[in-house]
Design a protein around this motif. Sequence first.
Motif, PDB file in Angstrom:
ATOM      1  N   VAL A  91     -13.442   3.084  -4.435  1.00  0.00           N
ATOM      2  CA  VAL A  91     -13.307   2.918  -2.997  1.00  0.00           C
ATOM      3  C   VAL A  91     -14.533   3.517  -2.310  1.00  0.00           C
ATOM      4  CG1 VAL A  91     -11.938   3.459  -0.957  1.00  0.00           C
ATOM      5  CG2 VAL A  91     -10.795   3.045  -3.150  1.00  0.00           C
ATOM      6  N   GLN A  92     -15.232   2.685  -1.550  1.00  0.00           N
ATOM      7  CA  GLN A  92     -16.376   3.155  -0.771  1.00  0.00           C
ATOM      8  C   GLN A  92     -15.950   3.214   0.689  1.00  0.00           C
ATOM      9  OE1 GLN A  92     -19.650   0.421  -0.533  1.00  0.00           O
ATOM     10  NE2 GLN A  92     -20.980   1.888   0.472  1.00  0.00           N
ATOM     11  N   LEU A  93     -15.961   4.408   1.280  1.00  0.00           N
ATOM     12  CA  LEU A  93     -15.646   4.547   2.689  1.00  0.00           C
ATOM     13  C   LEU A  93     -16.876   4.187   3.503  1.00  0.00           C
ATOM     14  CD1 LEU A  93     -13.602   7.850   2.618  1.00  0.00           C
ATOM     15  CD2 LEU A  93     -12.787   5.489   2.477  1.00  0.00           C
ATOM     16  N   ILE A  94     -16.672   3.404   4.543  1.00  0.00           N
ATOM     17  CA  ILE A  94     -17.782   2.859   5.324  1.00  0.00           C
ATOM     18  C   ILE A  94     -17.725   3.416   6.740  1.00  0.00           C
ATOM     19  CG2 ILE A  94     -18.820   0.748   6.223  1.00  0.00           C
ATOM     20  CD1 ILE A  94     -17.490  -0.652   3.745  1.00  0.00           C
ATOM     21  N   ARG A  95     -18.849   3.975   7.161  1.00  0.00           N
ATOM     22  CA  ARG A  95     -18.981   4.504   8.511  1.00  0.00           C
ATOM     23  C   ARG A  95     -20.002   3.652   9.251  1.00  0.00           C
ATOM     24  NH1 ARG A  95     -15.904   8.564   7.423  1.00  0.00           N
ATOM     25  NH2 ARG A  95     -15.999   9.525   5.395  1.00  0.00           N
ATOM     26  N   ASN A  96     -19.902   3.625  10.557  1.00  0.00           N
ATOM     27  CA  ASN A  96     -20.770   2.774  11.347  1.00  0.00           C
ATOM     28  C   ASN A  96     -21.199   3.554  12.573  1.00  0.00           C
ATOM     29  OD1 ASN A  96     -21.751   0.830  13.197  1.00  0.00           O
ATOM     30  ND2 ASN A  96     -20.656  -0.782  12.097  1.00  0.00           N
ATOM     31  N   ASP A  97     -22.484   3.799  12.710  1.00  0.00           N
ATOM     32  CA  ASP A  97     -22.958   4.611  13.826  1.00  0.00           C
ATOM     33  C   ASP A  97     -22.896   3.867  15.160  1.00  0.00           C
ATOM     34  OD1 ASP A  97     -25.113   2.867  13.590  1.00  0.00           O
ATOM     35  OD2 ASP A  97     -26.554   4.417  13.054  1.00  0.00           O
ATOM     36  N   GLN A  98     -22.466   2.608  15.142  1.00  0.00           N
ATOM     37  CA  GLN A  98     -22.279   1.869  16.386  1.00  0.00           C
ATOM     38  C   GLN A  98     -20.861   2.015  16.924  1.00  0.00           C
ATOM     39  OE1 GLN A  98     -23.727  -2.141  16.034  1.00  0.00           O
ATOM     40  NE2 GLN A  98     -25.603  -1.478  15.029  1.00  0.00           N
ATOM     41  N   LEU A  99     -19.989   2.736  16.170  1.00  0.00           N
ATOM     42  CA  LEU A  99     -18.636   3.031  16.616  1.00  0.00           C
ATOM     43  C   LEU A  99     -18.519   4.527  16.866  1.00  0.00           C
ATOM     44  CD1 LEU A  99     -16.681   0.820  14.057  1.00  0.00           C
ATOM     45  CD2 LEU A  99     -17.022   0.360  16.493  1.00  0.00           C
ATOM     46  N   SER A 100     -17.604   4.912  17.726  1.00  0.00           N
ATOM     47  CA  SER A 100     -17.389   6.318  18.053  1.00  0.00           C
ATOM     48  C   SER A 100     -17.083   7.133  16.801  1.00  0.00           C
ATOM     49  CB  SER A 100     -16.217   6.430  19.028  1.00  0.00           C
ATOM     50  OG  SER A 100     -15.827   7.768  19.172  1.00  0.00           O
ATOM     51  N   ASP A 101     -17.566   8.364  16.783  1.00  0.00           N
ATOM     52  CA  ASP A 101     -17.251   9.248  15.667  1.00  0.00           C
ATOM     53  C   ASP A 101     -16.055  10.150  15.986  1.00  0.00           C
ATOM     54  OD1 ASP A 101     -18.316  11.043  17.453  1.00  0.00           O
ATOM     55  OD2 ASP A 101     -19.877  11.779  16.109  1.00  0.00           O
ATOM     56  N   VAL A 102     -15.302   9.834  17.028  1.00  0.00           N
ATOM     57  CA  VAL A 102     -14.150  10.628  17.409  1.00  0.00           C
ATOM     58  C   VAL A 102     -12.993  10.463  16.418  1.00  0.00           C
ATOM     59  CG1 VAL A 102     -13.050   8.923  18.938  1.00  0.00           C
ATOM     60  CG2 VAL A 102     -12.755  11.365  19.368  1.00  0.00           C
ATOM     61  N   ALA A 103     -12.890   9.322  15.755  1.00  0.00           N
ATOM     62  CA  ALA A 103     -11.815   9.102  14.783  1.00  0.00           C
ATOM     63  C   ALA A 103     -12.017  10.003  13.572  1.00  0.00           C
ATOM     64  CB  ALA A 103     -11.792   7.639  14.348  1.00  0.00           C
ATOM     65  N   GLU A 104     -10.921  10.547  13.063  1.00  0.00           N
ATOM     66  CA  GLU A 104     -10.996  11.471  11.927  1.00  0.00           C
ATOM     67  C   GLU A 104     -10.758  10.736  10.620  1.00  0.00           C
ATOM     68  OE1 GLU A 104      -9.707  15.620  13.890  1.00  0.00           O
ATOM     69  OE2 GLU A 104      -8.090  14.200  13.544  1.00  0.00           O
ATOM     70  N   HIS A 120      -9.343  16.538  -0.546  1.00  0.00           N
ATOM     71  CA  HIS A 120     -10.014  15.692  -1.543  1.00  0.00           C
ATOM     72  C   HIS A 120     -11.325  15.138  -0.997  1.00  0.00           C
ATOM     73  CE1 HIS A 120      -6.458  15.785  -4.096  1.00  0.00           C
ATOM     74  NE2 HIS A 120      -5.789  15.748  -2.966  1.00  0.00           N
ATOM     75  N   ASP A 121     -11.770  15.680   0.143  1.00  0.00           N
ATOM     76  CA  ASP A 121     -12.985  15.215   0.801  1.00  0.00           C
ATOM     77  C   ASP A 121     -12.947  13.688   0.968  1.00  0.00           C
ATOM     78  OD1 ASP A 121     -15.413  15.585   2.078  1.00  0.00           O
ATOM     79  OD2 ASP A 121     -16.567  15.278   0.241  1.00  0.00           O
ATOM     80  N   HIS A 122     -11.818  13.204   1.487  1.00  0.00           N
ATOM     81  CA  HIS A 122     -11.561  11.764   1.573  1.00  0.00           C
ATOM     82  C   HIS A 122     -10.846  11.490   2.898  1.00  0.00           C
ATOM     83  CE1 HIS A 122     -11.190   7.844  -0.323  1.00  0.00           C
ATOM     84  NE2 HIS A 122      -9.884   7.822  -0.090  1.00  0.00           N
ATOM     85  N   ASP A 123     -11.357  10.575   3.677  1.00  0.00           N
ATOM     86  CA  ASP A 123     -10.733  10.246   4.965  1.00  0.00           C
ATOM     87  C   ASP A 123     -10.676   8.730   5.145  1.00  0.00           C
ATOM     88  OD1 ASP A 123     -13.480   9.974   5.250  1.00  0.00           O
ATOM     89  OD2 ASP A 123     -13.558  10.838   7.249  1.00  0.00           O
ATOM     90  N   PRO A 124      -9.767   8.080   4.415  1.00  0.00           N
ATOM     91  CA  PRO A 124      -9.703   6.625   4.446  1.00  0.00           C
ATOM     92  C   PRO A 124      -9.294   6.099   5.816  1.00  0.00           C
ATOM     93  CG  PRO A 124      -7.738   7.491   3.416  1.00  0.00           C
ATOM     94  CD  PRO A 124      -8.671   8.654   3.629  1.00  0.00           C
ATOM     95  N   PRO A 125      -9.597   4.827   6.083  1.00  0.00           N
ATOM     96  CA  PRO A 125      -9.148   4.219   7.330  1.00  0.00           C
ATOM     97  C   PRO A 125      -7.633   4.360   7.467  1.00  0.00           C
ATOM     98  CG  PRO A 125     -10.595   2.715   6.139  1.00  0.00           C
ATOM     99  CD  PRO A 125     -10.307   3.860   5.231  1.00  0.00           C
ATOM    100  N   SER A 126      -7.194   4.557   8.691  1.00  0.00           N
ATOM    101  CA  SER A 126      -5.775   4.748   8.927  1.00  0.00           C
ATOM    102  C   SER A 126      -5.383   4.190  10.282  1.00  0.00           C
ATOM    103  CB  SER A 126      -5.426   6.239   8.884  1.00  0.00           C
ATOM    104  OG  SER A 126      -4.031   6.424   8.956  1.00  0.00           O
ATOM    105  N   THR A 127      -4.147   3.773  10.387  1.00  0.00           N
ATOM    106  CA  THR A 127      -3.566   3.376  11.664  1.00  0.00           C
ATOM    107  C   THR A 127      -2.410   4.324  11.933  1.00  0.00           C
ATOM    108  OG1 THR A 127      -4.182   1.068  11.337  1.00  0.00           O
ATOM    109  CG2 THR A 127      -2.432   1.507  12.922  1.00  0.00           C
ATOM    110  N   LEU A 128      -2.383   4.897  13.133  1.00  0.00           N
ATOM    111  CA  LEU A 128      -1.357   5.850  13.545  1.00  0.00           C
ATOM    112  C   LEU A 128      -0.553   5.209  14.669  1.00  0.00           C
ATOM    113  CD1 LEU A 128      -0.151   8.761  13.585  1.00  0.00           C
ATOM    114  CD2 LEU A 128      -2.022   9.374  15.142  1.00  0.00           C
ATOM    115  N   LEU A 129       0.767   5.098  14.449  1.00  0.00           N
ATOM    116  CA  LEU A 129       1.626   4.418  15.411  1.00  0.00           C
ATOM    117  C   LEU A 129       2.798   5.280  15.828  1.00  0.00           C
ATOM    118  CD1 LEU A 129       1.799   1.566  12.944  1.00  0.00           C
ATOM    119  CD2 LEU A 129       1.193   1.013  15.263  1.00  0.00           C
ATOM    120  N   GLY A 130       3.121   5.250  17.100  1.00  0.00           N
ATOM    121  CA  GLY A 130       4.378   5.802  17.575  1.00  0.00           C
ATOM    122  C   GLY A 130       5.398   4.682  17.585  1.00  0.00           C
TER     123      GLY A 130
END
Length: 136
Positions: free
Chosen positions: A5-18, A106-116
């Motif tokens: 699994v390669q986690l992908i970051r994009n500097d054109q999106l906000s870095d506020v997401a954890e 685990h030094d791992h922060d996969p994409p996630s969706t948080l819903l109420g």
Amino acid sequence: MSNSVQLIRNDQLSDVAEYAYAAAVTAPPRTVFTAGACPLDRDGATVAVGDYAGQARQVMANLVTALAGAGAGLADVAKTTVYVASSRQADLVTAWEVIRDAFAEHDHDPPSTLLGVAVLGYDDQLVEVESVAVVG
């Protein structure tokens, strides 16, 4: 981090997401889809009634156990969906912080969706997490 699994970051999106905004499978994978991990003990009783953080801790322990049964771990998770039975953002954040910290070990922060959500399936249930993991 998992080799599959390669986690992908994009500097054109906000870095506020954890978490990373995307994940890519990089090896011939075995994909593991978990059911929603619930805050239940071995006897099927809901733990930490009324406690978002306490339930999130049990959920993550159960998720780790479910993944291990499939030969995977938190570092193999490519995506999560987190359900919190509340309309209060503070409750979602309380649960999220526990979940985020479990992955951070685990030094791992996969994409996630948080819903109420309005309600979850078990009596007194406040938190549930489902995941997709990749084992190469």
